[in-house]
Design an enzyme around this catalytic site. Structure first.
Site, PDB file in Angstrom:
ATOM      1  CE1 TYR A 121      28.656  64.292  17.163  1.00  0.00           C
ATOM      2  CE2 TYR A 121      28.207  62.184  16.099  1.00  0.00           C
ATOM      3  CZ  TYR A 121      28.429  62.937  17.239  1.00  0.00           C
ATOM      4  OH  TYR A 121      28.424  62.316  18.462  1.00  0.00           O
ATOM      5  CD  GLU A 180      30.531  64.184  20.350  1.00  0.00           C
ATOM      6  OE1 GLU A 180      30.964  65.033  21.142  1.00  0.00           O
ATOM      7  OE2 GLU A 180      29.339  63.862  20.280  1.00  0.00           O
TER       8      GLU A 180
END
Ligand code: GDP
Ligand code: MN
Length: 388
Positions: free
Chosen positions: A107, A195
């Site tokens: 992530y 993101e």
């Protein structure tokens, strides 16, 4: 403003961030044609929301025929994910991309950090669809690395990120250059979020961005007319979109008391006082300091188009905005739209007497309140179906 994954990937790619090859398709036949050149491929529903994987919005196709079938089912559907709310989002295009062989998912994101008045990199060695659960069960696994908005990205911040992701050698270099590019994109395009989840290490050992979300700061969009064109209003709350067209600050909420207020601070206080007396606001709405009758009418229309609204609380403090203007808009809107739900009005400030007179002489059944607390109580009562 949000954009689709395929648009975010194009933007990232133009900054040198590696993404799988792929193309967007509007029809099943287009998906078939693209899949003829990329197979096996992954078909991904393009909606402004995450959680697609778990909701059936990400599927692998082995053949172009299979890609066509999957695209046909996805296109036109309303995809409901954990993040969309029960109403879901319409799928009007799909991304047909190279089905990358994944070794590990990470992530990675960049967002604003109001505490340090800068940016922050957020990294985690366990990326993928479980990240929200991980944030609850093992928050320490998600590491924040502050970046100065003035100095920009520094190599050591990238080395630290690589350490967290346990990447070294060539992968460490790839990560550092990826983060440098992402930070540049973030600052140059006035983003509020980039993101990448998951960032992956592929079977052949390279880093690649498999999913991407980019949000932009609406207040800076005037500087980026090219980006403003990427807006897809089919993905937005219809009421919020109408409000933005009339220059109203509106946020849709899930309560049953519609609020029409002037000034953001008063709007917050109004929501607080409704909650304080046990009610639930249906929205935040600031008609602004210089609202015209037209704008007040537009605001009313938006509140009335919300089926959940059982009563409306108009809470106005006339400063720059005059009470009689608000009253005029209110009376006109109520007459033209045949409002059938109770309206509670609290007016105070400039031209308050003229405002009250307009309402009293209108012959409409508007419940007047003496102050904010009185108004909140009456609106709650009215929403319950009782009279105050
Ligand atoms: P999200 O659920 O909306 O965040 O959509 P993602 O694009 O992140 O996809 C969800 C999951 O599907 C990812 O975490 C991956 O595990 C998987 N996935 C997505 N694209 C690919 C791909 O190209 N190859 C493989 N093997 N898996 C993929
Ligand atoms: Mn994702």
């Amino acid at each position: 403003m949000k954009i689709h994954e395929y648009q975010a990937k194009e933007l990232l790619s133009s900054y040198g961030v590696p993404v799988p090859s792929g193309k967007v398709a509007m029809t099943a036949d287009e998906a078939y044609e693209i899949a003829k050149t990329i197979c096996p491929c992954v078909i991904k529903a393009q909606v402004h929301s995450g959680g697609r994987g778990k909701a059936g919005g990400v599927k692998i196709a082995r053949t172009p025929e299979e890609a066509r079938d999957i695209a046909r089912t996805m296109l036109g559907m309303t995809l409901v994910t954990k993040q969309t709310g029960p109403e879901g989002k319409p799928v009007s295009c799909v991304l047909v991309g190279d089905a990358v062989e994944v070794e590990r998912e990470y992530y990675l994101s960049i967002t604003g950090d109001s505490v340090n008045a800068g940016l922050v990199l957020v990294v985690c060695a366990d990326g993928g669809t479980e990240i929200e659960d991980l944030a609850k069960t093992r928050p320490e696994a998600i590491v924040q690395i502050p970046v100065s908005a003035i100095e920009g990205f520094r190599g050591y911040q990238g080395i630290r990120a690589a350490e967290v992701l346990r990447l070294d050698g060539e992968n460490q270099k790839q990560l550092v250059s990826m983060l440098r590019a992402m930070t540049r994109l973030y600052l140059e395009k006035d983003c509020s979020l980039i993101e990448i989840n998951p960032l992956v290490r592929t079977k052949d050992g390279n880093l690649m961005c498999l999913d991407a979300k980019i949000n932009f700061d609406d207040n800076a969009l005037f500087r980026h007319p090219d980006l403003a064109q990427l807006r897809d209003i089919s993905q937005e709350d219809a009421k919020e979109y109408r409000a933005s067209c009339s220059d109203l600050n509106y946020v849709s909420l899930d309560g049953d008391i519609g609020c029409l207020v002037n000034g953001a601070g008063l709007a917050m206080a109004t929501m607080d006082i409704i909650r304080n007396f046990g009610g639930n606001p249906a929205n935040f709405l600031d008609v602004g300091g210089s609202a015209t009758t037209e704008r007040v009418k537009a605001a009313f229309e938006i509140l009335l188009s919300d089926g959940n609204v059982k009563a409306i609380f108009v809470n106005i403090f006339g400063g720059i905005m005059k009470c009689d203007i608000i009253a005029e808009g209110l009376v006109q809107a109520t007459r033209e739209m045949g409002v059938s739900i109770p309206i509670v009005v609290r007016l105070e400030g400039t031209n308050v007497d003229a405002g009250r007179r307009i309402i009293n002489e209108s012959g409409l059944s508007i419940i007047s309140a003496s102050d904010m607390a009185d108004g909140a109580r009456k609106a709650i009562q009215a929403a319950k179906g009782g009279r105050a």
